[in-house]
Design an enzyme around this catalytic site. Structure first.
Site, PDB file in Angstrom:
ATOM      1  N   ASP A  46       0.860  -1.190   0.000  1.00 10.65           N
ATOM      2  CA  ASP A  46       0.000   0.000   0.000  1.00 10.65           C
ATOM      3  C   ASP A  46       0.895   1.237   0.000  1.00 10.65           C
ATOM      4  OD1 ASP A  46      -1.730   2.102   0.541  1.00 10.65           O
ATOM      5  OD2 ASP A  46      -2.914   0.977   2.010  1.00 10.65           O
ATOM      6  N   HIS A  47       0.888   1.971  -1.109  1.00 11.39           N
ATOM      7  CA  HIS A  47       1.821   3.096  -1.268  1.00 11.39           C
ATOM      8  C   HIS A  47       1.454   4.296  -0.401  1.00 11.39           C
ATOM      9  CE1 HIS A  47       5.321   4.651  -2.938  1.00 11.39           C
ATOM     10  NE2 HIS A  47       5.024   4.686  -4.229  1.00 11.39           N
ATOM     11  N   ARG A  48       0.309   4.259   0.270  1.00  9.75           N
ATOM     12  CA  ARG A  48      -0.018   5.346   1.191  1.00  9.75           C
ATOM     13  C   ARG A  48       0.867   5.297   2.427  1.00  9.75           C
ATOM     14  NH1 ARG A  48      -6.324   4.227   2.047  1.00  9.75           N
ATOM     15  NH2 ARG A  48      -5.396   2.147   2.278  1.00  9.75           N
TER      16      ARG A  48
END
Length: 465
Positions: A435-437
């Protein structure tokens, strides 16, 4: 009031809203007893059996097999007083108060909520009249099968305080799933202290009475052979329900909520494969499942320990990143009902033999269809082994609420440059989606590189652990 009791579809899957009736074990006219299993249902998480909570004769089955029913909907009617005429409802039991108490203290208790699948409990009261005081005749207990209101805790206490005598309840108040849980765990509900409203026993009360154990779950139904295709038929439609429906919803939600990034690395795992063979002969691991997945799992756990920020979750409501100080390691497993992802609780604390035992139990339980809903909740990071299907790699989608998933490809003998020479080596490809967040490229790359480095040289399991 009618002598018929309605048994409603309970929530058997920790918050699910519907379940499919797979099979009825009884038919109208059959005699049933309290605790007898009457049907098998399938939720999005598991197949379970439902026990009826009272004695009587089956009057009506409200739905056919194969029907999906909302939680709280009546599914079966039972005549709890067969052969008798319907009787008028008994007057509700009033809270006892001293004869000379002020008028405002003599208010009767109101009706209590009816539990799913149950009428409210019956009660009986015995009172000793005071000398020289006329005490009105007390209402009689409601006959079996009627919906009479139970005394509340306040009513019982008032009875005990104001008069000598006894107050008895037929049985403790608890919803069907809680009764089933207590039965599975061997807990006597009469010994459990209720903390729910109106004296209702909750799941937490049952768990507090004994160490938790998995709820009873039916074996997975065997995969059905596809129906023969009629000549000239060009399409076959398959209803989307149960586990497959839940998977679809979860994957769509994950794919369009968490911004996915996937990185790949191809590596030489010859040393790891040799170590697997050595461990199989180790007496400390005798009888345990020892395979490459075991060392992949251990390598991922070490990589998480070196990069703890990857073991996190995104809290959208509070706009926070939640760092997990434990690892519940999910292992994707294919079953006849679809893909499920049970997880090994607190995998980070387990030794290699303990991890091997947990993996073996997880896989065998999944194959037998005995995976419980609880076993599939609370995962933090997942491994999916697509290599068992001969697939080199893929771009796995995150399980909702998790930050990373590692895909393990097939291990194949391939030409590889080793010590300056081209030699046949055992090679595989790993893919890490995150998850790139909350996981940037640097962190994701470090985790994937650490896993690869350990599998290339498993001695790092000692030096890095």
């Amino acid at each position: 009031m009618s002598r018929y009791r309605e048994f409603k579809m309970p929530d058997v899957g920790e918050g699910l809203t519907e379940a499919e009736i797979l099979k009825w074990y009884v038919q109208p006219g059959d005699t049933v007893t309290d605790g007898q299993v009457v049907c098998e249902v399938e939720t999005a998480k598991a197949a379970v059996e439902l026990p009826i909570p009272y004695d009587g004769v089956v009057h009506e089955l409200r739905f056919e097999e194969g029907t999906t029913v909302d939680v709280g909907t009546s599914i079966i009617t039972v005549d709890v007083a067969p052969g008798s005429e319907p009787e008028e409802p008994a007057a509700p039991v009033a809270a006892a108060a001293p004869v000379d108490a002020p008028a405002e203290e003599k208010k009767p208790e109101g009706r209590q909520p009816v539990l799913v699948g149950y009428g409210v409990a019956e009660s009986s009261t015995k009172r000793r009249p005071r000398k020289g005081t006329s005490v009105p005749e007390q209402p009689q207990a409601a006959p079996a099968g009627t919906y009479s209101a139970p005394p509340t805790a306040a009513a019982v206490q008032g009875e005990l305080n104001g008069h000598a005598g006894t107050v008895t309840l037929d049985r403790p108040l608890a919803k069907p799933p809680v009764r089933k849980l207590a039965k599975d765990l061997g807990v006597d509900l009469t010994t459990v202290t209720p903390t729910g409203p109106d004296g209702i026993i909750t799941r937490e009360d049952v768990h507090a009475a004994v160490a938790p154990a998995p709820a009873a779950v039916l074996p997975e139904p065997a995969a059905e052979a596809p129906a023969p295709v009629a000549a000239g038929e060009r399409e076959t439609r398959i209803p989307v329900k149960g586990v497959r429906k839940a998977i679809a919803a979860a994957m769509v939600g994950s794919a369009f909520t968490a911004p996915h990034v996937t990185e790949f690395i191809t590596l030489d795992v010859t040393r790891t494969m040799k170590l697997v063979e050595e461990l199989k002969a180790d007496k400390e691991l005798a009888g345990l499942r020892v395979n490459p997945l075991l060392l992949v799992a251990k390598a991922l756990l070490v990589a998480i320990k070196r990069n703890p920020e990857v073991n996190a979750a995104w809290d959208e409501a509070n706009q926070e990143i939640v760092l997990k100080h434990y690892v519940n390691l999910g292992i994707a497993a294919a079953t006849p009902r679809g893909l499920i992802v049970p997880n090994i609780k607190d995998a980070h604390d387990k030794t290699l033999p303990e991890l091997a035992a947990a993996l073996g139990e997880l896989v065998s339980t999944a194959r037998e269809g005995r995976t419980t809903p609880a076993a599939m909740q609370g995962g933090t990071v997942t491994i999916t082994n697509v290599g068992v299907f001969g697939v080199d790699t893929g771009t796995p989608i995150l399980n909702p609420g998790e930050s990373a998933i590692l895909a393990v490809g097939a291990i194949k003998l391939q030409p590889w440059v080793h010590k300056g020479k081209v030699k046949p080596r055992q090679v595989t490809t790993l893919a890490l989606s995150f998850d790139h967040r909350l996981v940037d490229g640097e962190l994701g790359s470090k985790v994937l590189a650490d896993v690869a480095a350990i599998l290339e040289n498993p001695k790092r399991l000692i030096t890095w652990a």
